[in-house]
Write a protein that holds these residues in place. Structure first.
Motif, PDB file in Angstrom:
ATOM      1  N   MET A   1      26.986  31.216  56.498  1.00  0.00           N
ATOM      2  CA  MET A   1      27.773  31.904  55.495  1.00  0.00           C
ATOM      3  C   MET A   1      28.705  30.886  54.840  1.00  0.00           C
ATOM      4  SD  MET A   1      30.403  35.151  55.803  1.00  0.00           S
ATOM      5  CE  MET A   1      31.447  34.452  57.045  1.00  0.00           C
ATOM      6  N   ARG A   2      28.888  31.060  53.550  1.00  0.00           N
ATOM      7  CA  ARG A   2      29.851  30.249  52.803  1.00  0.00           C
ATOM      8  C   ARG A   2      30.433  31.123  51.703  1.00  0.00           C
ATOM      9  NH1 ARG A   2      31.331  25.007  52.253  1.00  0.00           N
ATOM     10  NH2 ARG A   2      32.004  24.311  50.205  1.00  0.00           N
ATOM     11  N   LEU A   3      31.720  31.449  51.828  1.00  0.00           N
ATOM     12  CA  LEU A   3      32.420  32.260  50.841  1.00  0.00           C
ATOM     13  C   LEU A   3      33.565  31.434  50.270  1.00  0.00           C
ATOM     14  CD1 LEU A   3      32.805  35.624  52.801  1.00  0.00           C
ATOM     15  CD2 LEU A   3      31.034  35.024  51.163  1.00  0.00           C
ATOM     16  N   ILE A   4      33.616  31.348  48.955  1.00  0.00           N
ATOM     17  CA  ILE A   4      34.714  30.645  48.307  1.00  0.00           C
ATOM     18  C   ILE A   4      35.671  31.702  47.781  1.00  0.00           C
ATOM     19  CG2 ILE A   4      35.376  29.051  46.477  1.00  0.00           C
ATOM     20  CD1 ILE A   4      32.551  27.814  46.784  1.00  0.00           C
ATOM     21  N   CYS A   5      36.875  31.674  48.300  1.00  0.00           N
ATOM     22  CA  CYS A   5      37.913  32.646  47.948  1.00  0.00           C
ATOM     23  C   CYS A   5      38.946  31.949  47.063  1.00  0.00           C
ATOM     24  CB  CYS A   5      38.558  33.198  49.218  1.00  0.00           C
ATOM     25  SG  CYS A   5      37.367  33.777  50.448  1.00  0.00           S
ATOM     26  N   LYS A   6      40.039  32.606  46.820  1.00  0.00           N
ATOM     27  CA  LYS A   6      41.080  32.049  45.952  1.00  0.00           C
ATOM     28  C   LYS A   6      41.694  30.780  46.545  1.00  0.00           C
ATOM     29  CE  LYS A   6      45.376  33.412  43.668  1.00  0.00           C
ATOM     30  NZ  LYS A   6      46.362  34.483  43.505  1.00  0.00           N
ATOM     31  N   ARG A   7      42.071  30.837  47.835  1.00  0.00           N
ATOM     32  CA  ARG A   7      42.745  29.697  48.467  1.00  0.00           C
ATOM     33  C   ARG A   7      41.971  29.054  49.604  1.00  0.00           C
ATOM     34  NH1 ARG A   7      48.235  32.565  49.997  1.00  0.00           N
ATOM     35  NH2 ARG A   7      46.770  34.276  50.276  1.00  0.00           N
ATOM     36  N   VAL A   8      40.929  29.730  50.071  1.00  0.00           N
ATOM     37  CA  VAL A   8      40.198  29.237  51.245  1.00  0.00           C
ATOM     38  C   VAL A   8      38.699  29.325  51.041  1.00  0.00           C
ATOM     39  CG1 VAL A   8      42.052  29.845  52.863  1.00  0.00           C
ATOM     40  CG2 VAL A   8      40.225  31.481  52.399  1.00  0.00           C
ATOM     41  N   ILE A   9      37.995  28.583  51.881  1.00  0.00           N
ATOM     42  CA  ILE A   9      36.547  28.677  51.998  1.00  0.00           C
ATOM     43  C   ILE A   9      36.262  29.173  53.411  1.00  0.00           C
ATOM     44  CG2 ILE A   9      34.371  27.395  52.058  1.00  0.00           C
ATOM     45  CD1 ILE A   9      35.718  25.391  50.102  1.00  0.00           C
ATOM     46  N   ILE A  10      35.390  30.156  53.507  1.00  0.00           N
ATOM     47  CA  ILE A  10      34.949  30.646  54.814  1.00  0.00           C
ATOM     48  C   ILE A  10      33.551  30.093  54.997  1.00  0.00           C
ATOM     49  CG2 ILE A  10      34.505  32.685  56.226  1.00  0.00           C
ATOM     50  CD1 ILE A  10      36.379  34.164  54.094  1.00  0.00           C
ATOM     51  N   ARG A  11      33.353  29.335  56.058  1.00  0.00           N
ATOM     52  CA  ARG A  11      32.095  28.612  56.235  1.00  0.00           C
ATOM     53  C   ARG A  11      31.779  28.457  57.713  1.00  0.00           C
ATOM     54  NH1 ARG A  11      33.813  24.128  58.454  1.00  0.00           N
ATOM     55  NH2 ARG A  11      35.716  23.097  57.762  1.00  0.00           N
ATOM     56  N   ASP A  12      30.582  27.917  57.987  1.00  0.00           N
ATOM     57  CA  ASP A  12      30.199  27.644  59.367  1.00  0.00           C
ATOM     58  C   ASP A  12      31.163  26.632  59.991  1.00  0.00           C
ATOM     59  OD1 ASP A  12      28.007  29.315  59.112  1.00  0.00           O
ATOM     60  OD2 ASP A  12      26.615  27.683  58.666  1.00  0.00           O
ATOM     61  N   LEU A  13      31.417  26.803  61.269  1.00  0.00           N
ATOM     62  CA  LEU A  13      32.211  25.827  62.013  1.00  0.00           C
ATOM     63  C   LEU A  13      31.428  24.529  62.146  1.00  0.00           C
ATOM     64  CD1 LEU A  13      33.754  27.708  65.079  1.00  0.00           C
ATOM     65  CD2 LEU A  13      34.999  26.571  63.249  1.00  0.00           C
ATOM     66  N   SER A  14      32.139  23.433  62.247  1.00  0.00           N
ATOM     67  CA  SER A  14      31.529  22.121  62.417  1.00  0.00           C
ATOM     68  C   SER A  14      32.323  21.353  63.470  1.00  0.00           C
ATOM     69  CB  SER A  14      31.564  21.381  61.074  1.00  0.00           C
ATOM     70  OG  SER A  14      31.316  20.011  61.250  1.00  0.00           O
ATOM     71  N   PHE A  15      31.664  20.419  64.136  1.00  0.00           N
ATOM     72  CA  PHE A  15      32.373  19.608  65.131  1.00  0.00           C
ATOM     73  C   PHE A  15      33.509  18.805  64.489  1.00  0.00           C
ATOM     74  CE2 PHE A  15      28.430  20.385  67.498  1.00  0.00           C
ATOM     75  CZ  PHE A  15      28.985  20.867  68.671  1.00  0.00           C
ATOM     76  N   LYS A  16      33.443  18.550  63.186  1.00  0.00           N
ATOM     77  CA  LYS A  16      34.528  17.817  62.519  1.00  0.00           C
ATOM     78  C   LYS A  16      35.813  18.649  62.444  1.00  0.00           C
ATOM     79  CE  LYS A  16      33.266  18.964  57.742  1.00  0.00           C
ATOM     80  NZ  LYS A  16      34.424  19.704  57.309  1.00  0.00           N
ATOM     81  N   ASP A  17      35.719  19.955  62.728  1.00  0.00           N
ATOM     82  CA  ASP A  17      36.884  20.833  62.702  1.00  0.00           C
ATOM     83  C   ASP A  17      37.690  20.807  63.995  1.00  0.00           C
ATOM     84  OD1 ASP A  17      36.287  21.903  60.114  1.00  0.00           O
ATOM     85  OD2 ASP A  17      34.806  23.244  61.038  1.00  0.00           O
ATOM     86  N   PHE A  18      37.211  20.096  65.003  1.00  0.00           N
ATOM     87  CA  PHE A  18      37.846  20.191  66.312  1.00  0.00           C
ATOM     88  C   PHE A  18      39.336  19.845  66.292  1.00  0.00           C
ATOM     89  CE2 PHE A  18      39.394  18.357  70.257  1.00  0.00           C
ATOM     90  CZ  PHE A  18      39.329  19.491  71.060  1.00  0.00           C
ATOM     91  N   ASP A  19      39.709  18.755  65.667  1.00  0.00           N
ATOM     92  CA  ASP A  19      41.125  18.345  65.688  1.00  0.00           C
ATOM     93  C   ASP A  19      42.016  19.423  65.071  1.00  0.00           C
ATOM     94  OD1 ASP A  19      40.528  15.960  66.956  1.00  0.00           O
ATOM     95  OD2 ASP A  19      40.430  14.810  65.081  1.00  0.00           O
ATOM     96  N   ASP A  20      41.572  20.038  63.985  1.00  0.00           N
ATOM     97  CA  ASP A  20      42.354  21.111  63.360  1.00  0.00           C
ATOM     98  C   ASP A  20      42.436  22.327  64.284  1.00  0.00           C
ATOM     99  OD1 ASP A  20      42.766  19.570  61.078  1.00  0.00           O
ATOM    100  OD2 ASP A  20      41.057  20.440  60.015  1.00  0.00           O
ATOM    101  N   TYR A  21      41.323  22.654  64.943  1.00  0.00           N
ATOM    102  CA  TYR A  21      41.312  23.765  65.904  1.00  0.00           C
ATOM    103  C   TYR A  21      42.263  23.471  67.061  1.00  0.00           C
ATOM    104  CZ  TYR A  21      39.730  26.385  69.971  1.00  0.00           C
ATOM    105  OH  TYR A  21      39.688  27.146  71.103  1.00  0.00           O
ATOM    106  N   TYR A  22      42.140  22.298  67.634  1.00  0.00           N
ATOM    107  CA  TYR A  22      42.944  21.934  68.799  1.00  0.00           C
ATOM    108  C   TYR A  22      44.434  21.963  68.472  1.00  0.00           C
ATOM    109  CZ  TYR A  22      44.366  19.454  73.020  1.00  0.00           C
ATOM    110  OH  TYR A  22      44.969  19.109  74.206  1.00  0.00           O
ATOM    111  N   GLU A  23      44.780  21.583  67.243  1.00  0.00           N
ATOM    112  CA  GLU A  23      46.182  21.581  66.811  1.00  0.00           C
ATOM    113  C   GLU A  23      46.858  22.934  67.029  1.00  0.00           C
ATOM    114  OE1 GLU A  23      48.227  21.809  62.491  1.00  0.00           O
ATOM    115  OE2 GLU A  23      46.958  20.047  62.796  1.00  0.00           O
TER     116      GLU A  23
END
Length: 189
Positions: A1-23
């Motif tokens: 899924m990929r949804l482009i909204c006004k301020r955010v994008i809703i998309r599949d999780l990726s391993f590159k997101d880990f640092d932001d998640y861990y924060e």
């Protein structure tokens, strides 16, 4: 899924997101409100995050302005109802982005996606009875209150919590959209 909204994008999780998640997953302001223990260290965090990616029903909430992943929204193919056309939502957001309307924007866009792109007929969502921030998002998005399940579950810290549940049918959603469109196009004489 990929949804482009006004301020955010809703998309599949990726391993590159880990640092932001861990924060935000290590903070005691996030997990306990959703019923999960704050992540104690990076090793546990990587295991939890990997399982979220493998589930394929948890999606990243990414800020358009800086591409930072600030939360997740889950679309589960089951709910408390025993009916095959039900989806259940769950969400979490980095507390640095609370009270900005971001989660309401996300949930409204996901509702629209679910009712237009899947065979879902009912969306369920719930929150722990003392999670007033989630309650506010749920109500702002137009869900109707179904009721409270007393002593819903035992949390990681031994507390027994109640949970409030809400739902929205596809018919209710379509009526709401039609009503809102009518208001926007109303011509007054």
């Amino acid at each position: 899924m990929r949804l482009i909204c006004k301020r955010v994008i809703i998309r599949d999780l990726s391993f590159k997101d880990f640092d932001d998640y861990y924060e935000y997953a290590v903070r005691d302001t996030i997990g306990p409100m959703a019923g999960w223990k704050p992540i104690p260290n990076e090793e546990v965090g990587r295991r939890v995050f990997s399982s979220m990616i493998l589930q394929k029903d948890v999606f990243a909430i990414e800020l358009i302005e800086n591409h930072k992943m600030i939360g997740t929204i889950s679309i589960y193919n089951y709910g408390i109802r025993k009916y095959k056309y039900v989806k259940q939502l769950g969400f979490s957001l980095n507390d640095q982005y609370w009270n900005k309307g971001i989660m309401t924007e996300v949930v409204l866009n996901v509702i629209d996606y679910i009712f237009h792109k899947t065979d879902c007929e009912v969306i369920e969502v719930g929150h722990h009875s003392d999670n007033f921030a989630s309650k506010r998002v749920i109500e702002k998005c137009g869900f109707l209150y179904d009721g409270r399940l007393c002593k819903y579950k035992e949390l990681y810290d031994g507390r027994i919590i109640d949970a409030d549940f809400y739902s929205m049918t596809k018919e209710d959603y379509e009526r709401k959209v039609k009503y809102e469109q009518g208001i926007k196009t109303k011509i007054w004489f």
